[in-house]
Scaffold this motif. Structure first.
Motif, PDB file in Angstrom:
ATOM      1  N   VAL A  10       0.874  -1.178   0.000  1.00  0.00           N
ATOM      2  CA  VAL A  10       0.000   0.000   0.000  1.00  0.00           C
ATOM      3  C   VAL A  10       0.908   1.224   0.000  1.00  0.00           C
ATOM      4  O   VAL A  10       1.517   1.562   1.016  1.00  0.00           O
ATOM      5  CB  VAL A  10      -0.902   0.020   1.259  1.00  0.00           C
ATOM      6  CG1 VAL A  10      -1.901   1.177   1.168  1.00  0.00           C
ATOM      7  CG2 VAL A  10      -1.607  -1.310   1.445  1.00  0.00           C
ATOM      8  N   GLU A  11       1.044   1.835  -1.134  1.00  0.00           N
ATOM      9  CA  GLU A  11       2.029   2.918  -1.295  1.00  0.00           C
ATOM     10  C   GLU A  11       1.608   3.773  -2.483  1.00  0.00           C
ATOM     11  O   GLU A  11       1.370   3.254  -3.565  1.00  0.00           O
ATOM     12  CB  GLU A  11       3.401   2.270  -1.544  1.00  0.00           C
ATOM     13  CG  GLU A  11       4.507   3.208  -1.956  1.00  0.00           C
ATOM     14  CD  GLU A  11       4.857   4.234  -0.902  1.00  0.00           C
ATOM     15  OE1 GLU A  11       4.467   5.408  -1.076  1.00  0.00           O
ATOM     16  OE2 GLU A  11       5.507   3.866   0.111  1.00  0.00           O
ATOM     17  N   ASP A  12       1.491   5.092  -2.269  1.00  0.00           N
ATOM     18  CA  ASP A  12       1.044   5.957  -3.363  1.00  0.00           C
ATOM     19  C   ASP A  12       2.181   6.460  -4.247  1.00  0.00           C
ATOM     20  O   ASP A  12       1.936   6.937  -5.343  1.00  0.00           O
ATOM     21  CB  ASP A  12       0.239   7.144  -2.811  1.00  0.00           C
ATOM     22  CG  ASP A  12       1.043   7.969  -1.843  1.00  0.00           C
ATOM     23  OD1 ASP A  12       1.767   7.383  -1.020  1.00  0.00           O
ATOM     24  OD2 ASP A  12       0.964   9.203  -1.903  1.00  0.00           O
ATOM     25  N   GLU A  13       3.412   6.352  -3.762  1.00  0.00           N
ATOM     26  CA  GLU A  13       4.525   6.792  -4.615  1.00  0.00           C
ATOM     27  C   GLU A  13       4.945   5.649  -5.520  1.00  0.00           C
ATOM     28  O   GLU A  13       5.447   4.624  -5.058  1.00  0.00           O
ATOM     29  CB  GLU A  13       5.714   7.247  -3.762  1.00  0.00           C
ATOM     30  CG  GLU A  13       5.605   8.687  -3.310  1.00  0.00           C
ATOM     31  CD  GLU A  13       6.680   9.029  -2.301  1.00  0.00           C
ATOM     32  OE1 GLU A  13       7.852   9.047  -2.706  1.00  0.00           O
ATOM     33  OE2 GLU A  13       6.339   9.239  -1.123  1.00  0.00           O
ATOM     34  N   GLN A  14       4.729   5.863  -6.829  1.00  0.00           N
ATOM     35  CA  GLN A  14       4.940   4.813  -7.810  1.00  0.00           C
ATOM     36  C   GLN A  14       6.344   4.211  -7.746  1.00  0.00           C
ATOM     37  O   GLN A  14       6.504   2.997  -7.779  1.00  0.00           O
ATOM     38  CB  GLN A  14       4.698   5.393  -9.214  1.00  0.00           C
ATOM     39  CG  GLN A  14       4.548   4.325 -10.287  1.00  0.00           C
ATOM     40  CD  GLN A  14       3.285   3.476 -10.073  1.00  0.00           C
ATOM     41  OE1 GLN A  14       2.189   4.000  -9.901  1.00  0.00           O
ATOM     42  NE2 GLN A  14       3.446   2.161 -10.067  1.00  0.00           N
ATOM     43  N   LEU A  54       2.726  -1.251   4.550  1.00  0.00           N
ATOM     44  CA  LEU A  54       1.817  -0.105   4.600  1.00  0.00           C
ATOM     45  C   LEU A  54       2.544   1.229   4.751  1.00  0.00           C
ATOM     46  O   LEU A  54       3.254   1.455   5.735  1.00  0.00           O
ATOM     47  CB  LEU A  54       0.857  -0.306   5.784  1.00  0.00           C
ATOM     48  CG  LEU A  54      -0.158   0.786   6.084  1.00  0.00           C
ATOM     49  CD1 LEU A  54      -1.183   0.919   4.958  1.00  0.00           C
ATOM     50  CD2 LEU A  54      -0.868   0.498   7.416  1.00  0.00           C
ATOM     51  N   ASP A  55       2.334   2.106   3.783  1.00  0.00           N
ATOM     52  CA  ASP A  55       2.828   3.480   3.879  1.00  0.00           C
ATOM     53  C   ASP A  55       1.829   4.255   4.744  1.00  0.00           C
ATOM     54  O   ASP A  55       0.638   3.952   4.745  1.00  0.00           O
ATOM     55  CB  ASP A  55       2.875   4.065   2.456  1.00  0.00           C
ATOM     56  CG  ASP A  55       3.300   5.527   2.435  1.00  0.00           C
ATOM     57  OD1 ASP A  55       4.082   5.942   3.306  1.00  0.00           O
ATOM     58  OD2 ASP A  55       2.839   6.243   1.527  1.00  0.00           O
ATOM     59  N   LEU A  56       2.316   5.250   5.492  1.00  0.00           N
ATOM     60  CA  LEU A  56       1.383   6.010   6.331  1.00  0.00           C
ATOM     61  C   LEU A  56       0.799   7.221   5.602  1.00  0.00           C
ATOM     62  O   LEU A  56      -0.349   7.599   5.822  1.00  0.00           O
ATOM     63  CB  LEU A  56       2.071   6.465   7.625  1.00  0.00           C
ATOM     64  CG  LEU A  56       2.481   5.360   8.608  1.00  0.00           C
ATOM     65  CD1 LEU A  56       3.043   5.971   9.886  1.00  0.00           C
ATOM     66  CD2 LEU A  56       1.316   4.438   8.935  1.00  0.00           C
ATOM     67  N   GLY A  57       1.583   7.837   4.740  1.00  0.00           N
ATOM     68  CA  GLY A  57       1.093   9.030   4.042  1.00  0.00           C
ATOM     69  C   GLY A  57       0.371   8.660   2.758  1.00  0.00           C
ATOM     70  O   GLY A  57       0.964   8.602   1.695  1.00  0.00           O
ATOM     71  N   LEU A  58      -0.937   8.398   2.873  1.00  0.00           N
ATOM     72  CA  LEU A  58      -1.720   7.994   1.698  1.00  0.00           C
ATOM     73  C   LEU A  58      -2.623   9.149   1.289  1.00  0.00           C
ATOM     74  O   LEU A  58      -2.961  10.003   2.109  1.00  0.00           O
ATOM     75  CB  LEU A  58      -2.559   6.755   2.040  1.00  0.00           C
ATOM     76  CG  LEU A  58      -1.745   5.512   2.423  1.00  0.00           C
ATOM     77  CD1 LEU A  58      -2.658   4.410   2.949  1.00  0.00           C
ATOM     78  CD2 LEU A  58      -0.942   5.014   1.229  1.00  0.00           C
ATOM     79  N   VAL A 103      11.769   2.951   8.675  1.00  0.00           N
ATOM     80  CA  VAL A 103      11.829   4.349   8.248  1.00  0.00           C
ATOM     81  C   VAL A 103      12.450   4.414   6.853  1.00  0.00           C
ATOM     82  O   VAL A 103      13.467   3.778   6.586  1.00  0.00           O
ATOM     83  CB  VAL A 103      12.657   5.183   9.247  1.00  0.00           C
ATOM     84  CG1 VAL A 103      12.795   6.614   8.768  1.00  0.00           C
ATOM     85  CG2 VAL A 103      12.014   5.150  10.631  1.00  0.00           C
ATOM     86  N   LYS A 104      11.810   5.183   5.959  1.00  0.00           N
ATOM     87  CA  LYS A 104      12.357   5.393   4.614  1.00  0.00           C
ATOM     88  C   LYS A 104      13.525   6.372   4.692  1.00  0.00           C
ATOM     89  O   LYS A 104      13.438   7.329   5.464  1.00  0.00           O
ATOM     90  CB  LYS A 104      11.291   6.009   3.702  1.00  0.00           C
ATOM     91  CG  LYS A 104      10.125   5.113   3.395  1.00  0.00           C
ATOM     92  CD  LYS A 104       9.125   5.924   2.571  1.00  0.00           C
ATOM     93  CE  LYS A 104       7.847   5.136   2.327  1.00  0.00           C
ATOM     94  NZ  LYS A 104       6.803   5.976   1.708  1.00  0.00           N
ATOM     95  N   PRO A 105      14.585   6.220   3.928  1.00  0.00           N
ATOM     96  CA  PRO A 105      14.808   5.091   3.017  1.00  0.00           C
ATOM     97  C   PRO A 105      15.357   3.895   3.791  1.00  0.00           C
ATOM     98  O   PRO A 105      16.032   4.059   4.776  1.00  0.00           O
ATOM     99  CB  PRO A 105      15.867   5.647   2.059  1.00  0.00           C
ATOM    100  CG  PRO A 105      16.644   6.628   2.885  1.00  0.00           C
ATOM    101  CD  PRO A 105      15.680   7.194   3.889  1.00  0.00           C
TER     102      PRO A 105
HETATM  103 CA    CA Z   1       3.078   8.245   0.681  1.00  0.00          CA
END
Ligand code: CA
Length: 235
Positions: A10-14, A54-58, A103-105
């Motif tokens: 689940v991640e909005d950044e392609q 799961l990404d948090l910033g969706l 934590v990214k990256p």
């Molecule tokens: Ca995001």
């Protein structure tokens, strides 16, 4: 033929989504990708993944809402990946039932290790939610003997107190996973225990004197500052 574990990303950044998906596919996982919380919840109920990254910033909702919603009816493992690196964000996610927090990256090896750990822990939970408490846990020169209630260092009894043993044995059962201070206190002393991290810190200092070569540079039990502790996993 081995059945592949299905991972929902689940991640909005392609670019990040592609990166995670490529790594997982190359390491024997089936992957599904979605870009919003709404789609994530639909996929969880319709496709029964074995794990969620799961990404948090969706774009449509906070990943924490997705996590809370999933936890209302499922113990499916969830590894949070987020740019948010504040201690409180990690504590909140872990206390809401995330199995791990990256934590990214983050590196490829780290992601794969956390996913393996999270999936394995779901497989060792017995009906009733109890984790098997027999046998031995071994990492490096440390052995936890769950049958004898002993911790051995290079084959020698480390002579832990009852509370010290409880802490180490709990960390060993969840090796590789960060356990928050609150989680440890609740698990060991019950939901009504005062959530005072001081008692845990004092015990940990004593544990480290007994099992670590250099308590200032631990090799077995790591501190996630402001969050909790993690037991080393693997050799
Ligand atoms: Ca995001």
């Amino acid at each position: 033929m081995k059945i592949k574990d299905k991972v929902l990303i689940v991640e909005d950044e392609q670019s990040i989504s592609n990166f995670i998906s490529t790594i997982l596919a190359a390491n024997g996982y089936d992957t599904m990708t979605v870009r919003s919380g709404e789609e994530a919840l639909t996929m969880v109920s319709s496709h029964c993944p074995d794990l969620i990254v799961l990404d948090l910033g969706l774009p449509d909702m906070d990943g924490m809402e997705v996590l809370r919603e999933v936890r209302r009816w499922s113990s499916l493992p969830v590894v949070v990946v987020s740019a948010r690196q504040h201690e409180n964000d990690k504590v909140d996610a872990l206390d809401c039932g995330a199995d791990d927090y990256l934590v990214k990256p983050f590196g490829t090896a780290e992601l794969l290790a956390r996913i393996r750990t999270a999936i394995r822990h779901t497989r060792t939970v017995l009906p009733g939610g109890q984790i098997a408490q027999t046998g031995k846990f071994v990492t490096g020169e440390l052995t936890i003997d769950y049958d004898k209630h002993q911790v051995l260092m290079r084959g020698e009894n480390a002579k832990l107190t009852v509370n010290e043993y409880k802490i180490v044995s709990l960390l060993g059962k969840y090796a590789g996973k960060v356990l928050t201070y609150d989680f440890i206190i609740r698990e060991l002393w019950g939901p009504k225990a005062r959530t005072d991290n001081q008692i845990l810190r004092v015990n940990m200092a004593n544990i480290r004197r007994k099992i670590e070569k250099d308590p200032g540079q631990p090799e077995y039990i790591f501190t996630e500052v402001g969050v909790g502790y993690r037991m080393r996993d693997g050799d």
